[in-house]
Design a protein around this motif. Structure first.
Motif, PDB file in Angstrom:
ATOM      1  N   SER A 189       0.987  -1.233  -0.311  1.00 29.46           N
ATOM      2  CA  SER A 189       0.658  -0.473   0.043  1.00 29.46           C
ATOM      3  C   SER A 189       0.714   1.042   0.064  1.00 29.46           C
ATOM      4  CB  SER A 189      -0.953  -0.059   1.085  1.00 29.46           C
ATOM      5  OG  SER A 189      -1.683   1.380   1.030  1.00 29.46           O
ATOM      6  N   SER A 190       1.013   1.641  -1.019  1.00 27.08           N
ATOM      7  CA  SER A 190       1.618   3.317  -0.923  1.00 27.08           C
ATOM      8  C   SER A 190       1.103   4.151  -2.120  1.00 27.08           C
ATOM      9  CB  SER A 190       2.953   3.042  -1.314  1.00 27.08           C
ATOM     10  OG  SER A 190       3.546   2.993  -2.482  1.00 27.08           O
ATOM     11  N   CYS A 191       1.122   4.665  -2.538  1.00 30.58           N
ATOM     12  CA  CYS A 191       0.816   5.840  -3.339  1.00 30.58           C
ATOM     13  C   CYS A 191       2.107   5.247  -4.849  1.00 30.58           C
ATOM     14  CB  CYS A 191       0.826   7.173  -3.708  1.00 30.58           C
ATOM     15  SG  CYS A 191       0.105   7.803  -2.791  1.00 30.58           S
ATOM     16  N   PHE A 192       1.300   4.817  -5.964  1.00 33.58           N
ATOM     17  CA  PHE A 192       2.272   3.919  -6.996  1.00 33.58           C
ATOM     18  C   PHE A 192       3.272   5.056  -7.265  1.00 33.58           C
ATOM     19  CE2 PHE A 192      -0.308   7.556  -9.382  1.00 33.58           C
ATOM     20  CZ  PHE A 192       0.568   8.037 -10.112  1.00 33.58           C
ATOM     21  N   MET A 197      10.216   4.537  -2.504  1.00 32.40           N
ATOM     22  CA  MET A 197      10.087   3.313  -3.108  1.00 32.40           C
ATOM     23  C   MET A 197      11.421   2.537  -3.671  1.00 32.40           C
ATOM     24  SD  MET A 197       6.645   2.993  -6.039  1.00 32.40           S
ATOM     25  CE  MET A 197       6.859   2.334  -7.095  1.00 32.40           C
ATOM     26  N   LYS A 198      11.559   1.510  -3.756  1.00 39.92           N
ATOM     27  CA  LYS A 198      12.993   0.608  -3.872  1.00 39.92           C
ATOM     28  C   LYS A 198      13.172   0.472  -5.702  1.00 39.92           C
ATOM     29  CE  LYS A 198      14.448   0.472   0.185  1.00 39.92           C
ATOM     30  NZ  LYS A 198      12.788   1.386   1.250  1.00 39.92           N
ATOM     31  N   GLU A 204       8.617  -2.803 -11.218  1.00 37.93           N
ATOM     32  CA  GLU A 204       7.230  -4.030 -10.535  1.00 37.93           C
ATOM     33  C   GLU A 204       6.336  -2.932 -10.922  1.00 37.93           C
ATOM     34  OE1 GLU A 204       4.406  -6.093  -7.888  1.00 37.93           O
ATOM     35  OE2 GLU A 204       5.529  -4.953  -7.120  1.00 37.93           O
ATOM     36  N   LEU A 205       6.247  -1.891 -10.633  1.00 33.75           N
ATOM     37  CA  LEU A 205       5.169  -0.487 -11.282  1.00 33.75           C
ATOM     38  C   LEU A 205       5.749  -0.882 -13.164  1.00 33.75           C
ATOM     39  CD1 LEU A 205       2.619   1.196 -10.864  1.00 33.75           C
ATOM     40  CD2 LEU A 205       5.258   3.098 -10.851  1.00 33.75           C
ATOM     41  N   GLY A 250      18.750   1.404  -4.394  1.00 32.32           N
ATOM     42  CA  GLY A 250      17.630   1.474  -3.942  1.00 32.32           C
ATOM     43  C   GLY A 250      16.693   2.430  -3.432  1.00 32.32           C
ATOM     44  N   GLY A 251      17.019   3.926  -3.853  1.00 29.52           N
ATOM     45  CA  GLY A 251      16.266   4.718  -3.196  1.00 29.52           C
ATOM     46  C   GLY A 251      16.201   5.890  -4.598  1.00 29.52           C
ATOM     47  N   CYS A 252      16.197   4.699  -5.667  1.00 32.72           N
ATOM     48  CA  CYS A 252      16.171   6.456  -6.897  1.00 32.72           C
ATOM     49  C   CYS A 252      14.465   7.455  -6.776  1.00 32.72           C
ATOM     50  CB  CYS A 252      16.238   5.618  -8.125  1.00 32.72           C
ATOM     51  SG  CYS A 252      18.016   4.777  -8.318  1.00 32.72           S
ATOM     52  N   PHE A 253      15.026   8.289  -7.352  1.00 32.71           N
ATOM     53  CA  PHE A 253      13.740   9.165  -7.816  1.00 32.71           C
ATOM     54  C   PHE A 253      13.303   9.808  -6.261  1.00 32.71           C
ATOM     55  CE2 PHE A 253       9.845  11.319  -9.028  1.00 32.71           C
ATOM     56  CZ  PHE A 253       8.586  10.693  -8.837  1.00 32.71           C
ATOM     57  N   THR A 254      14.136   9.458  -4.826  1.00 33.31           N
ATOM     58  CA  THR A 254      14.295  10.487  -3.907  1.00 33.31           C
ATOM     59  C   THR A 254      15.748  10.773  -3.733  1.00 33.31           C
ATOM     60  OG1 THR A 254      15.282   8.101  -2.541  1.00 33.31           O
ATOM     61  CG2 THR A 254      12.860   8.181  -2.978  1.00 33.31           C
TER      62      THR A 254
END
Length: 254
Positions: A189-192, A197-198, A204-205, A250-254
């Protein structure tokens, strides 16, 4: 009980600490286990609220609908949303596209949770006459850091935050066992487009929901073009390059 108990709020009771009371349902493993366990123990909440950001994964929405049906005849289940002053609902991802910012967690803040989750729940309780009481939160017994942070913030003066999974000694593995025993397969459960996200979750998305992946990339692209980069230490390059062979963070986009 050990020395850490001095940091635990009154919401550590074995049963609901006040009446009326409800459950903040997040749509994930812990809060699903919380619902199942409350029902098994004979506790009937006055409400169960799920705050829809409009940016939930399709799997989460499907699970929420299953839970709505599961709650029928036991507890009142409601879905709430953040409504702008214009009277319209703006999903979180559309807000990011419009403002050219990433979700606030990318900058070290929790504004997206407060605006799209907490505020709609508070507004619903007030509108429906619940001006005091308690609400249950699905932190598990292994999340002491989150409990400590919550205690430092303090509870709503009119509501007691209740952490039943902690009180009952149920950790993440215990939550998983409860859900499996009940025959419930619970998706993440999280926003897409959540910044937390990892890499494997982004993959997977992209595989399952290429349309949502494309929106996530557009959000990142617009934010970077506007100079609204993630906080220092969390900026690991454009999301579009996250799944390149060169990227193993593991934390790209962050």
């Amino acid at each position: 009980m050990d020395s850490r108990d001095t940091l635990i709020p009154l919401g550590m009771s074995q049963s609901p600490p006040a009446s009326p009371w409800g459950i903040n349902f997040g749509g994930g493993l812990n809060s699903t286990a919380l619902l199942i366990e409350c029902r098994r123990r004979g506790f009937v909440p006055d409400w169960v609220l799920f705050a829809d950001t409009g940016s939930e994964r399709p799997e989460t929405i499907a699970h929420v609908e299953r839970i709505r049906e599961w709650c029928a005849g036991w507890a009142r289940f409601e879905v709430v949303r953040w409504i702008r002053k214009t009277g319209k609902f703006e999903p979180l991802h559309e807000n990011c596209l419009r403002t050219r910012f990433l979700p606030s967690k990318a900058y070290g803040y929790g504004g997206c949770t407060d605006k799209w989750k907490v505020q709609p729940m508070e507004k619903w309780r007030k509108k429906n006459g619940f001006d005091r009481g308690a609400f249950a939160i699905g932190y598990d017994a292994g999340e002491f850091r989150r409990i400590r942070t919550a205690c430092a913030r303090g509870d709503d003066p009119n509501f007691t935050a209740w952490y039943p999974l902690v009180a009952w000694g149920i950790d993440r593995a215990g939550c998983d066992a409860i859900c499996r025993e009940a025959g419930m397969e619970v998706p993440k459960s999280s926003c897409f487009m959540c910044p937390n996200m990892k890499t494997h979750e982004w993959q997977e998305l992209k595989d399952k929901h290429p349309d949502l992946w494309a929106i996530s990339v557009e959000i990142d692209t617009r934010a970077r073009a506007a100079g609204n980069l993630p906080q220092a230490g969390r900026n690991h390059g454009p999301l579009a390059e996250t799944l390149d062979d060169r990227c193993h963070h593991g934390g790209c986009f962050t």
